[in-house]
Design a protein around this motif. Structure first.
Motif, mmCIF file in Angstrom:
data_model
loop_
_atom_site.group_PDB
_atom_site.id
_atom_site.type_symbol
_atom_site.label_atom_id
_atom_site.label_comp_id
_atom_site.label_asym_id
_atom_site.label_seq_id
_atom_site.Cartn_x
_atom_site.Cartn_y
_atom_site.Cartn_z
ATOM 1 N N PHE A 51 0.845 -1.200 0.000
ATOM 2 C CA PHE A 51 0.000 0.000 0.000
ATOM 3 C C PHE A 51 0.878 1.246 0.000
ATOM 4 C CE2 PHE A 51 -3.481 -2.754 1.396
ATOM 5 C CZ PHE A 51 -4.513 -2.238 0.642
ATOM 6 N N TYR A 52 1.972 1.207 0.741
ATOM 7 C CA TYR A 52 2.897 2.338 0.765
ATOM 8 C C TYR A 52 3.439 2.604 -0.640
ATOM 9 C CZ TYR A 52 7.123 5.063 1.556
ATOM 10 O OH TYR A 52 8.094 6.027 1.477
ATOM 11 N N THR A 89 -2.991 6.720 0.099
ATOM 12 C CA THR A 89 -2.067 7.156 1.147
ATOM 13 C C THR A 89 -2.683 6.913 2.518
ATOM 14 O OG1 THR A 89 -1.187 8.834 -0.352
ATOM 15 C CG2 THR A 89 -0.723 9.114 1.998
ATOM 16 N N LEU A 90 -3.948 7.252 2.654
ATOM 17 C CA LEU A 90 -4.649 7.013 3.927
ATOM 18 C C LEU A 90 -4.751 5.522 4.221
ATOM 19 C CD1 LEU A 90 -7.462 9.686 3.500
ATOM 20 C CD2 LEU A 90 -5.547 9.780 5.116
ATOM 21 N N LYS A 91 -5.021 4.727 3.203
ATOM 22 C CA LYS A 91 -5.106 3.270 3.375
ATOM 23 C C LYS A 91 -3.743 2.704 3.776
ATOM 24 C CE LYS A 91 -7.188 -0.753 2.979
ATOM 25 N NZ LYS A 91 -8.019 -1.256 4.031
ATOM 26 N N ALA A 92 -2.672 3.222 3.204
ATOM 27 C CA ALA A 92 -1.331 2.768 3.552
ATOM 28 C C ALA A 92 -1.018 3.060 5.020
ATOM 29 C CB ALA A 92 -0.298 3.429 2.647
ATOM 30 N N ILE A 93 -1.371 4.250 5.485
ATOM 31 C CA ILE A 93 -1.165 4.602 6.896
ATOM 32 C C ILE A 93 -1.953 3.653 7.784
ATOM 33 C CG2 ILE A 93 -1.633 6.353 8.663
ATOM 34 C CD1 ILE A 93 -0.976 8.475 6.514
ATOM 35 N N GLU A 94 -3.195 3.404 7.410
ATOM 36 C CA GLU A 94 -4.056 2.510 8.192
ATOM 37 C C GLU A 94 -3.464 1.096 8.274
ATOM 38 O OE1 GLU A 94 -8.373 0.378 7.571
ATOM 39 O OE2 GLU A 94 -8.125 2.417 6.808
ATOM 40 N N GLU A 95 -3.000 0.569 7.155
ATOM 41 C CA GLU A 95 -2.461 -0.796 7.140
ATOM 42 C C GLU A 95 -1.128 -0.899 7.878
ATOM 43 O OE1 GLU A 95 -4.139 -3.391 6.441
ATOM 44 O OE2 GLU A 95 -5.819 -2.253 5.626
ATOM 45 N N CYS A 125 8.301 0.892 9.784
ATOM 46 C CA CYS A 125 6.882 1.252 9.630
ATOM 47 C C CYS A 125 6.636 2.688 10.074
ATOM 48 C CB CYS A 125 5.997 0.304 10.437
ATOM 49 S SG CYS A 125 5.812 -1.322 9.714
ATOM 50 N N ASN A 126 7.230 3.089 11.180
ATOM 51 C CA ASN A 126 7.050 4.459 11.666
ATOM 52 C C ASN A 126 7.635 5.476 10.695
ATOM 53 O OD1 ASN A 126 5.593 3.954 14.054
ATOM 54 N ND2 ASN A 126 7.462 3.356 15.102
ATOM 55 N N ILE A 127 8.757 5.147 10.081
ATOM 56 C CA ILE A 127 9.356 6.039 9.083
ATOM 57 C C ILE A 127 8.444 6.149 7.866
ATOM 58 C CG2 ILE A 127 11.277 6.265 7.443
ATOM 59 C CD1 ILE A 127 13.069 5.038 9.687
ATOM 60 N N LEU A 128 7.891 5.012 7.437
ATOM 61 C CA LEU A 128 6.987 5.020 6.283
ATOM 62 C C LEU A 128 5.733 5.838 6.579
ATOM 63 C CD1 LEU A 128 7.236 1.276 5.139
ATOM 64 C CD2 LEU A 128 8.414 3.264 4.173
ATOM 65 N N ILE A 129 5.193 5.683 7.784
ATOM 66 C CA ILE A 129 4.006 6.452 8.175
ATOM 67 C C ILE A 129 4.332 7.943 8.178
ATOM 68 C CG2 ILE A 129 2.465 6.982 10.104
ATOM 69 C CD1 ILE A 129 2.395 3.963 10.703
ATOM 70 N N ASP A 130 5.504 8.308 8.683
ATOM 71 C CA ASP A 130 5.909 9.720 8.672
ATOM 72 C C ASP A 130 6.000 10.254 7.241
ATOM 73 O OD1 ASP A 130 6.002 9.829 11.419
ATOM 74 O OD2 ASP A 130 8.186 9.596 11.541
ATOM 75 N N ASN A 131 6.542 9.457 6.328
ATOM 76 C CA ASN A 131 6.621 9.867 4.917
ATOM 77 C C ASN A 131 5.232 10.073 4.327
ATOM 78 O OD1 ASN A 131 9.386 9.652 5.025
ATOM 79 N ND2 ASN A 131 9.471 7.665 4.022
ATOM 80 N N LEU A 132 4.322 9.167 4.644
ATOM 81 C CA LEU A 132 2.952 9.272 4.124
ATOM 82 C C LEU A 132 2.242 10.488 4.708
ATOM 83 C CD1 LEU A 132 2.040 5.492 4.295
ATOM 84 C CD2 LEU A 132 2.354 6.836 2.213
#
Length: 174
Positions: free
Chosen positions: A83-84, A97-103, A120-127
């Motif tokens: 998803f990311y 992007t919202l779905k990627a954060i959720e997953e 995962c936290n780094i990816l969420i920050d990027n999103l």
């Protein structure tokens, strides 16, 4: 022989040849001890071919079908990571992007001891950065088109949604 050749193609990174073999083997070995290995390779073959939507589906299906597998956590992470990878640039629709954060958050909640937690936290920050950028640019667009009431609402919403935004001072000024 097909399984051997499919794995050989996969190891040589010839995913276009491996894909149809794994696809055929999935139905032949369903319910057998080799099904787990074949499905794992099949999901990664989709991933390596760049079909992140289909790969994500198969990673998720793998994690649900083989929950006791040593690869289940890895596949659950790859599901969220697909998803990311499918998240578009900030100027486009933020649904993926919202779905990627959720997953990714779901993965963190399900596997709090995972080695992939920091990533995962780094990816969420990027999103979230993409969403922040989109919100800021949308508010600025209203300002540039001289729709000042909409701009004010946009600036306030951006500040409310992203209180630690780098452009905070500029938004307050605008």
């Amino acid at each position: 022989l097909k399984y051997k050749m499919a794995v050989e193609y996969y190891n040589k990174k010839d995913y276009n040849r491996a894909f149809p073999l794994f696809e055929e083997l999935l139905t032949l070995y369903k319910g057998t001890s080799k099904a787990e290995d074949i499905y794992y390779y099949y999901a990664y073959t989709n991933y390596n071919l760049g079909d992140y939507i289909l790969a994500g589906y198969h990673f998720n299906n793998f994690a649900k079908t083989f929950p006791n597998s040593k690869r289940a956590q890895e596949c659950a992470y790859m599901y969220a990571y697909c998803f990311y990878l499918d998240s578009p640039e900030a100027s486009l629709d933020p649904t993926n992007t919202l779905k990627a954060i959720e997953e990714l958050q779901t993965f963190i909640n399900k596997y709090p001891e995972s080695d992939s937690l920091d990533r995962c936290n780094i990816l969420i920050d990027n999103l979230r950065g993409k969403l922040e950028d989109k919100s800021f640019k949308s508010a600025m667009l209203y300002f540039k088109t001289e729709d000042y009431r909409a701009a004010i609402v946009g600036f306030k919403n951006t500040l409310k949604d992203f209180p630690d935004i780098a452009q905070r001072e500029e938004l307050n000024f605008m």
